[in-house]
Design a protein around this motif. Structure first.
Motif, PDB file in Angstrom:
ATOM      1  N   MET A  40       0.842  -1.211   0.000  1.00  0.00           N
ATOM      2  CA  MET A  40       0.000   0.000   0.000  1.00  0.00           C
ATOM      3  C   MET A  40       0.869   1.250   0.000  1.00  0.00           C
ATOM      4  O   MET A  40       0.538   2.249  -0.617  1.00  0.00           O
ATOM      5  CB  MET A  40      -0.910   0.019   1.236  1.00  0.00           C
ATOM      6  N   ASP A  54       2.483   1.695  -3.543  1.00  0.00           N
ATOM      7  CA  ASP A  54       1.478   1.983  -4.580  1.00  0.00           C
ATOM      8  C   ASP A  54       0.730   3.289  -4.298  1.00  0.00           C
ATOM      9  O   ASP A  54      -0.305   3.556  -4.916  1.00  0.00           O
ATOM     10  CB  ASP A  54       0.483   0.816  -4.666  1.00  0.00           C
ATOM     11  N   GLN A  96      -1.150   4.081  -1.966  1.00  0.00           N
ATOM     12  CA  GLN A  96      -2.489   3.939  -1.385  1.00  0.00           C
ATOM     13  C   GLN A  96      -2.570   4.632  -0.018  1.00  0.00           C
ATOM     14  O   GLN A  96      -3.630   5.152   0.355  1.00  0.00           O
ATOM     15  CB  GLN A  96      -2.861   2.460  -1.253  1.00  0.00           C
ATOM     16  N   LEU A 123      -5.987   2.652  -6.200  1.00  0.00           N
ATOM     17  CA  LEU A 123      -7.189   2.033  -5.626  1.00  0.00           C
ATOM     18  C   LEU A 123      -6.763   0.918  -4.672  1.00  0.00           C
ATOM     19  O   LEU A 123      -5.705   0.325  -4.839  1.00  0.00           O
ATOM     20  CB  LEU A 123      -8.056   1.433  -6.734  1.00  0.00           C
ATOM     21  N   PHE A 124      -7.632   0.637  -3.683  1.00  0.00           N
ATOM     22  CA  PHE A 124      -7.318  -0.429  -2.726  1.00  0.00           C
ATOM     23  C   PHE A 124      -7.685  -1.770  -3.349  1.00  0.00           C
ATOM     24  O   PHE A 124      -8.837  -2.006  -3.700  1.00  0.00           O
ATOM     25  CB  PHE A 124      -8.047  -0.192  -1.404  1.00  0.00           C
ATOM     26  N   ASN A 125      -6.672  -2.643  -3.450  1.00  0.00           N
ATOM     27  CA  ASN A 125      -6.857  -3.904  -4.183  1.00  0.00           C
ATOM     28  C   ASN A 125      -7.839  -4.856  -3.525  1.00  0.00           C
ATOM     29  O   ASN A 125      -8.391  -5.727  -4.182  1.00  0.00           O
ATOM     30  CB  ASN A 125      -5.503  -4.609  -4.333  1.00  0.00           C
ATOM     31  N   SER A 126      -8.032  -4.699  -2.212  1.00  0.00           N
ATOM     32  CA  SER A 126      -8.914  -5.650  -1.506  1.00  0.00           C
ATOM     33  C   SER A 126     -10.386  -5.229  -1.569  1.00  0.00           C
ATOM     34  O   SER A 126     -11.240  -5.915  -1.042  1.00  0.00           O
ATOM     35  CB  SER A 126      -8.471  -5.763  -0.051  1.00  0.00           C
ATOM     36  N   MET A 127     -10.657  -4.058  -2.190  1.00  0.00           N
ATOM     37  CA  MET A 127     -12.045  -3.580  -2.257  1.00  0.00           C
ATOM     38  C   MET A 127     -12.505  -3.562  -3.706  1.00  0.00           C
ATOM     39  O   MET A 127     -11.686  -3.424  -4.618  1.00  0.00           O
ATOM     40  CB  MET A 127     -12.120  -2.134  -1.763  1.00  0.00           C
TER      41      MET A 127
END
Lengths: 260, 266
Positions: free
Chosen positions: A120, A123, A125, B97-101
């Motif tokens: 995160m 990237d 995030q 973007l959040f990969n888990s969502m």
């Protein structure tokens, strides 16, 4: 030259400890200040706790069985097999339960947390969260810390109970030790103080595992000792596992010395 | 060109930044008016993204002043900074973007975390933004199932979900095909005209910059070499700007002896 090198190393260690300390302060501060998000906490309890139960049950069962086997072999030489229950109970409650559960949680959960937060970070995030006006400590770290503090003691309790049944299986069913003396001796030997020691250790271990794992991933960008991208994530994940494991073993000794 | 309000949404004065001993940005002075599209241009390594990080308060300012929506970023407490950031939107180069969502959950996140709106209203708002980005029907997809252009547009949908006063884009056209890139440019103009947003775009795409910009800032080696309208930039006599506009490679005449000395130097 050597003195200067030592000074630099010492200042680096102090800086890292300072950064980790501030990180924990921010996470605990976010934990105490509303709003609280029960959904985020439940998600982490599912990940840290519920999904670790199977591995803890399997590990607890075999550890209990092997302890019973080893103690039986030793106690039988002295004609004290009636003490098998107390030996299994005490060793699991005081030491093996909390420490081995913590080591299993590091391998299953701590490494995953560190890698996830590290990815995160690289990237953007975490920057994105900040730019949305969402405190990443509150959103990412606090629920994980609370889940660690809540779940590791419960997982430890499961480990101990399953371990005792593993010991029961080997001692009572395989080697014909009396079931009554197995449980009676365990009941007499394991005191509330021992349970408190196990519980205290598991709470501290839960906090330490999540703190170290999340901090390594979260502060990946501050670590100038190596690569930043995927290699950086792999490096800090290994670091998180090694540092967490050593810290658990060291703090286990420290807590035992303080409580005993 | 849209008539601009004279109120500044961003003011940067005398900003100097370092990375270790290396100076990254030198004496940066910049202002952006309300409802203006400002494009920050420069070649790779010129300090564009670093400047953006300082403006957003992601890096600590050591020298200089940055005022975002009339608040001095360096003087804000952590909570005040988060409050200020709820009035801005940032579309990251990778989408972030959040990969888990799912895509829908990603876009709804700022509303869930920063407002007390009910679930239905949040869903409707998220669908409106997805439709604006031509991403209808992607709510239940995971970010890994989207193409590069779709990821950028989904990131943009998340950036505008709170209807920010000021919107930042980091390299919106990088790595996109010409049609998607043109669509994004139109979208930026539409956001300024329909939602009255002030927009700051960091890019090195010339065509895109000249299509959307009200004013352009050109950075070179961490310094601003020119700020002005498209006409001013086109008429500039500065060789660095001419090289950039004409896409000329910077040529360094090579001295064989000197080159050999550099390679063999201990």
């Amino acid at each position: 030259m050597r003195l200067q090198l030592k000074k630099i190393m010492l200042s680096n260690i102090l800086i890292r400890l300072g950064i980790a300390g501030i990180f924990l302060y921010e996470a605990i501060r976010s934990l105490l200040i509303p709003p609280y998000s029960i959904n985020l906490l439940l998600k982490q309890i599912l990940f840290v706790g519920a999904r670790s139960v199977l591995v803890i049950v399997v590990a607890g069962l075999f550890v209990g069985m092997v302890i019973a086997l080893q103690f039986y072999d030793t106690l039988v030489r002295f004609g004290s097999i009636s003490l098998l229950g107390s030996a299994v109970g005490l060793s699991l409650t005081r030491e093996l339960g909390p420490v081995l559960t913590a080591l299993m949680v590091i391998g299953r959960t701590g490494s995953a947390m560190c890698a996830e937060i590290g990815i995160m970070r690289i990237d953007n995030q975490i920057d994105a969260l900040e730019c949305m006006g969402i405190d990443p400590h509150r959103y990412l770290i606090s629920p994980r810390i609370l889940a660690g503090i809540l779940c590791v003691p419960i997982l430890t309790a499961i480990f101990i109970v399953v371990g005792i049944f593993g010991g029961y299986f080997v001692g009572v069913i395989l080697f014909d030790v009396s079931a009554g003396s197995f449980f009676q001796n365990m009941n007499d030997a394991v005191l509330n103080r021992d349970l408190c020691m196990g519980l205290t250790k598991s709470i501290v271990f839960g906090l330490l595992i999540v703190w170290i794992s999340c901090e390594r991933g979260f502060n990946l960008h501050l670590d100038k000792s190596g690569a930043y991208g995927s290699e950086g994530v792999s490096r800090i994940t290994t670091e998180a596992v090694v540092i967490s494991s050593i810290t658990i073993l060291f703090s286990d000794y420290l807590l035992s010395a303080l409580i005993l | 060109m849209v008539k601009r309000n004279t109120e500044n949404v961003l003011e940067v004065s005398e900003l100097n930044t370092w990375y270790g001993d290396r100076k990254i940005l030198s004496d940066i002075n910049l202002s952006v008016s309300r409802n203006e599209i400002m494009v920050i241009m420069g070649h790779s390594g010129s300090g564009k993204s670093t400047l953006l990080r300082y403006i957003l308060g992601l890096e600590k300012i050591k020298e200089g002043i940055i005022k975002l929506l009339n608040k001095e970023v360096a003087k804000l407490s952590k909570d005040e900074l988060y409050k200020l950031r709820k009035r801005i939107g940032v579309a990251f180069q990778s989408g972030a973007l959040f990969n888990s969502m799912t895509v829908g959950e990603n876009i709804e996140l700022p509303l869930h975390e920063n407002t007390d709106l009910d679930e239905n209203t949040i869903k409707i708002m998220s669908r409106i933004k997805l439709e604006l980005m031509q991403l209808s029907g992607t709510e239940s997809l995971m970010p890994a199932e989207l193409s590069g252009g779709m990821l950028k547009r989904a990131g943009l949908a998340r950036a505008v979900i709170m209807d920010p006063e000021l919107l930042f884009f980091d390299e919106p056209s990088a790595g996109l095909d010409p049609i998607t890139s043109a669509h994004l440019d139109n979208l930026i103009l539409q956001l300024r005209d329909t939602l009255n947003m002030s927009i700051i775009v960091v890019t090195h795409e010339l065509e895109s910059a000249f299509k959307i910009a009200d004013r352009i800032t050109i950075l070179d080696k961490g310094e601003i070499i020119l700020v002005g309208s498209k006409e001013v930039i086109k008429k500039s006599n500065d060789s660095r700007i001419i090289n950039m506009l004409e896409r000329r490679a910077i040529s360094n005449p090579l001295d064989a002896k000197d080159y050999l000395n550099r390679l063999t130097k201990k």
